[in-house]
Write a protein that holds these residues in place. Structure first.
Motif, PDB file in Angstrom:
ATOM      1  N   ARG A 250       0.800  -1.226   0.040  1.00  0.00           N
ATOM      2  CA  ARG A 250       0.087  -0.004  -0.035  1.00  0.00           C
ATOM      3  C   ARG A 250       0.813   1.333  -0.050  1.00  0.00           C
ATOM      4  O   ARG A 250       0.368   2.260   0.151  1.00  0.00           O
ATOM      5  CB  ARG A 250      -0.950   0.031   1.271  1.00  0.00           C
ATOM      6  CG  ARG A 250      -1.991  -0.963   1.003  1.00  0.00           C
ATOM      7  CD  ARG A 250      -2.913  -1.014   2.444  1.00  0.00           C
ATOM      8  NE  ARG A 250      -3.381   0.348   2.605  1.00  0.00           N
ATOM      9  CZ  ARG A 250      -3.169   1.044   3.827  1.00  0.00           C
ATOM     10  NH1 ARG A 250      -2.903   0.207   4.872  1.00  0.00           N
ATOM     11  NH2 ARG A 250      -3.592   2.448   3.991  1.00  0.00           N
ATOM     12  N   ASP A 252       2.425   3.037  -2.291  1.00  0.00           N
ATOM     13  CA  ASP A 252       2.292   3.934  -3.413  1.00  0.00           C
ATOM     14  C   ASP A 252       0.988   4.919  -2.920  1.00  0.00           C
ATOM     15  O   ASP A 252       0.997   6.150  -3.017  1.00  0.00           O
ATOM     16  CB  ASP A 252       2.137   3.617  -4.393  1.00  0.00           C
ATOM     17  CG  ASP A 252       3.540   2.864  -5.240  1.00  0.00           C
ATOM     18  OD1 ASP A 252       4.499   3.682  -4.740  1.00  0.00           O
ATOM     19  OD2 ASP A 252       3.666   2.074  -5.541  1.00  0.00           O
ATOM     20  N   ALA A 253      -0.052   4.184  -2.420  1.00  0.00           N
ATOM     21  CA  ALA A 253      -1.304   4.772  -2.076  1.00  0.00           C
ATOM     22  C   ALA A 253      -1.011   5.643  -0.611  1.00  0.00           C
ATOM     23  O   ALA A 253      -1.690   6.692  -0.981  1.00  0.00           O
ATOM     24  CB  ALA A 253      -2.462   3.747  -1.875  1.00  0.00           C
ATOM     25  N   ARG A 257      -1.518   9.611  -0.667  1.00  0.00           N
ATOM     26  CA  ARG A 257      -2.311  10.593   0.291  1.00  0.00           C
ATOM     27  C   ARG A 257      -1.733  11.484   0.875  1.00  0.00           C
ATOM     28  O   ARG A 257      -2.117  12.499   1.224  1.00  0.00           O
ATOM     29  CB  ARG A 257      -2.999   9.421   1.258  1.00  0.00           C
ATOM     30  CG  ARG A 257      -3.864   9.912   2.411  1.00  0.00           C
ATOM     31  CD  ARG A 257      -5.198  10.537   1.988  1.00  0.00           C
ATOM     32  NE  ARG A 257      -5.946  11.510   2.689  1.00  0.00           N
ATOM     33  CZ  ARG A 257      -6.698  12.570   2.776  1.00  0.00           C
ATOM     34  NH1 ARG A 257      -6.937  12.555   1.159  1.00  0.00           N
ATOM     35  NH2 ARG A 257      -7.255  13.057   3.345  1.00  0.00           N
ATOM     36  N   SER A 355      -1.336   9.602   6.616  1.00  0.00           N
ATOM     37  CA  SER A 355      -1.991   8.941   5.324  1.00  0.00           C
ATOM     38  C   SER A 355      -3.499   8.613   5.876  1.00  0.00           C
ATOM     39  O   SER A 355      -4.399   8.490   5.058  1.00  0.00           O
ATOM     40  CB  SER A 355      -1.394   8.083   4.521  1.00  0.00           C
ATOM     41  OG  SER A 355      -0.857   7.069   5.508  1.00  0.00           O
TER      42      SER A 355
END
Ligand SMILES: *Cc1c(COP(=O)(O)O)cnc(C)c1O
Length: 724
Positions: A250, A252-253, A257, A355
């Motif tokens: 996760r 990159d996500a 964010r 994030s």
């Protein structure tokens, strides 16, 4: 209350939970296992290096990295002064001497010019640096090409502290891929977490092998626990590696964010004078933490005040790292300083950047920032010269404002007149009053020919009741008026004096103008108060006798509003002698006048709907916030905020209240002066001429308080310039 917004909370969810449970069920619970191997492979591949060694922390990675680079006790190791202590600690672990190099003021990363100077100096002095440890501050990748070139010139090796920068790039190259080796941290507050953990990354198989060996107690690959040197227990557990793998998927996500959050802050900061983002490199940063720099000259508040303001709104922020060359733990260390890191420390604030923060939380931070730094943008007129709005009336009253014998009249003046009438019936005609008061309190006594003594008011605006007590005990007065200013509650010592005054047979009258919610506090014989100062009634005052029980007739009279009925009330059991006389006098007073002089129906109706506790609470919160903000401006409150029970205003001391009042009015902030020295009867020398009363009404909130402080700061500056 909304939940507290944290700086950088771990962002873990169902995927992470599944990964850890799966690892647990697989039986690989030890600090070794397939998830550790896979985590190392996957992360090294992600960063683009050949080897990763998963370790128990970023600090452990720094420690073993330095050992693997051959750093020896007594060696010099050059590093950023602007960093988290772990970087410098690791250098100390291996017995080397940290040498600190200051920051580039725009990025906070190592100043490469100063680095070159440091390395050249150390070499010239015969103690060349063994290694350089540059740090990627808050996720921004340092200029490692320059660092490597400078280090190479002086034969120093490079270990990059990329603890904060996983996911960032520079020139298309991933953070963590520079130097002889670099380290990552997976602490709970970093971009991704393994709860606690770290990794050493390198292209050099010898370094990776050495670190792996040292991290597993330097155990030789034989069955019987052979150790040729002292090792460490620094490996990452398999369970945590499983968590790390789920997080890495996760990454990159999560970085995206954080970048979105940074973009929000960037837009806001652009519109506020005196705020800047630190080292913002748009979309090449992982945006681990977004930091703003506060320029106090333009923003009119300093970073510390902004932090406290955000804190009071439930928002966590941090100052930037305190530079290592200023830390007591490294007091004797060599440092090459240019002032930049110290400046960043003083002016920087790291904002909530995690994030897992949702848009609503970021909205809250943005609003709070605006209110703290640009209060004019939330501008509305402020001042107690406006009629009070009907505020805080939604909640039903939780308690009656008064529970004993009370008569409601139209004005404070009438209430005082009633008191004088009652006292005269027992032959009184001499009263002691504090030598600082609104002259309208005196008129009813003066009109009736009373002798007025005054007793002093002390510097902290407490009436000197000990003097009043001496007057009473010497038989020089028949009555003493006691009061507290701006809503401060009486102190224990004052109450003792009041008791002694009454013991001397002298009546005590309390002016409770600013304490409408705490009847009986003084233990006085009578109290009276004007209501419109604090409560949003259009008018109104009350007389109050601490008789213990409210006569049912009075209550009924108040409910129906038919005050005339009270005069015909003939059964007055349960009322003290004083109260009875008082009641008679006030009835007579009201009856004598044909005009309706009772408190207006509208006022009484309003009173019944007010949430008095909420009103008191808001006023106290306002007074506290304002006092805090004023502290930063260097303005002193005239009474201790802690003593205010239901503040009417927050009085402050200023050199020229009239000029300040006029200047504030131009900024739509209206402040009364309590009270100009009256002609004729202020015999006390020390009449306070430097008071200005700032509004803290319950219809105002923290933003308004910050704006008052802000305007005062501007006014102070303006006046200082005008008199220069
Ligand atoms: C977090 C951090 C470390 C230490 O990492 P841990 O995993 O907490 O030991 C080292 N250096 C910097 C710059 C950091 O921010």
């Amino acid at each position: 209350m909304s939940p507290r917004i944290l700086l950088s909370a771990p962002d873990v969810g169902v995927a992470e939970e599944r990964a850890v449970v799966a690892a647990l069920r697989s039986g690989w619970v030890a600090p070794l296992g397939p998830d550790v191997d896979a985590f190392e492979r996957e992360l090294a591949a992600r960063v683009g290096v050949a080897h990763g060694v998963a370790l128990s922390s970023g600090t452990a990675a720094l420690h073993l990295g330095l050992l693997a680079l051959g750093v020896q006790p007594g060696d010099r190791v050059v590093t950023s002064s602007m960093t988290f202590a772990a970087t410098a600690n690791a250098i100390a672990y291996v017995g080397a001497h940290p040498v600190f190099v200051d920051a580039d003021p725009t990025t906070g990363n190592l100043d490469v010019g100063l680095l070159a100077e440091a390395l050249a100096t150390l070499e010239r002095e015969g103690t060349p640096a063994r290694a350089v440890v540059p740090v990627d501050l808050l996720g921004r990748v340092a200029d490692h090409d320059a660092v490597e070139a400078i280090a190479a010139r002086h034969g120093a090796r490079v270990l990059v502290d990329a603890a904060e920068s996983l996911g960032s790039t520079r020139g298309g190259r991933q953070a963590g891929s520079w130097g002889d080796a670099s380290i990552l941290s997976f602490n709970g507050n970093k971009v991704m977490t393994t709860s606690g953990g770290g990794m050493l990354l390198t292209d050099d198989p010898a370094i990776a092998g050495r670190v792996r060996h040292l991290a597993t107690q330097a155990r030789m690959p034989v069955a019987h626990y052979e150790h040729e040197e002292v090792g460490y227990n620094y490996r990452l557990s398999n369970l945590l590696a499983a968590l790390g793998r789920a997080q890495l998927r996760r990454l990159d996500a999560m970085v995206a964010r954080r970048r979105t959050i940074r973009a929000r802050y960037r837009a806001v900061v652009a519109g506020i004078d005196g705020l800047d983002l630190l080292g913002d490199a748009a979309d090449t940063d992982n945006a681990w933490l977004t930091a703003v720099l506060v320029d106090p000259d333009a923003a009119l508040v300093d970073a510390d005040a902004v932090r406290r303001s955000l804190d009071s709104r439930g928002i966590e922020t941090r100052p930037l790292w305190k530079p290592m060359h200023l830390q007591p733990a490294f007091a004797g260390s060599r440092a090459f300083v240019n002032g930049a890191s110290e400046h960043l420390f003083r002016t920087g604030i790291a904002l909530p950047s995690g994030s897992s923060l949702d848009d609503a939380s970021i909205d809250r931070v943005v609003e709070a920032l605006r209110a703290a730094v640009a209060p004019r943008s939330c501008r509305r007129p402020i001042g107690s010269d406006f009629p009070l709005d009907v505020a805080m009336s939604a909640a039903p009253p939780r308690r009656r404002p008064w529970g004993t014998t009370t008569v409601m009249v139209e004005t404070g003046r009438q209430a005082i007149t009633a008191v004088a009438t009652v006292l005269e019936r027992s032959g009184a005609h001499r009263i002691a009053v504090p030598a600082f008061l609104c002259d309208s309190i005196l008129f009813p006594f003066q009109d009736r020919g009373w002798r007025i003594h005054d007793y002093p008011v002390l510097d902290d605006l407490t009436p000197d009741l000990a003097v009043a007590r001496r007057l009473a005990e010497a038989g020089e007065v028949d009555a003493v008026l006691v009061m507290r200013y701006f809503g401060a509650a009486p102190t224990f010592a004052e109450l003792a004096d009041v008791a002694a005054i009454r013991g001397a047979g002298v009546a005590v009258v309390a002016d409770e103008t600013h304490l409408p919610f705490t009847m009986n506090q003084w233990g006085a014989d009578f109290a009276y108060a004007s209501l419109r100062k604090v409560l949003p009634t259009t008018d109104g005052a009350y007389l109050h006798m601490p008789s213990g029980v409210e006569p049912p007739m009075l209550r009924r009279a108040r409910e129906t509003g038919r005050y005339a009925a009270m005069a015909s009330f003939d059964s007055r059991r349960g009322i003290t002698q004083h109260s009875r006389i008082m009641l008679d006098a006030s009835m007579a007073l009201m009856e004598r006048d044909a005009a309706p002089r009772r408190m207006s129906r509208r006022g009484r109706a309003l009173l019944d709907t007010l949430d008095l506790d909420a009103i008191a609470e808001r006023r106290i919160a306002n007074a506290r916030a304002l006092a805090d903000a004023l502290d930063d401006v260097g303005i002193e409150t005239a009474v201790p905020v802690g003593s205010l029970e239901v503040p009417s205003h927050l009085p402050v001391r200023v050199a020229n209240p009239l000029a300040v009042q006029a200047a504030l009015a131009r900024a739509d902030v209206y402040c009364p002066i309590h009270w100009p020295r009256p002609q004729g009867f202020a015999t006390q020398e020390a009449w306070p001429d430097d008071l200005l009363s700032l509004p803290v009404d319950h219809r105002y909130d923290l933003d308004d308080m910050l704006r008052i402080a802000h305007e005062l700061r501007l006014v102070a500056r303006e006046l200082a310039e005008a008199t220069r």
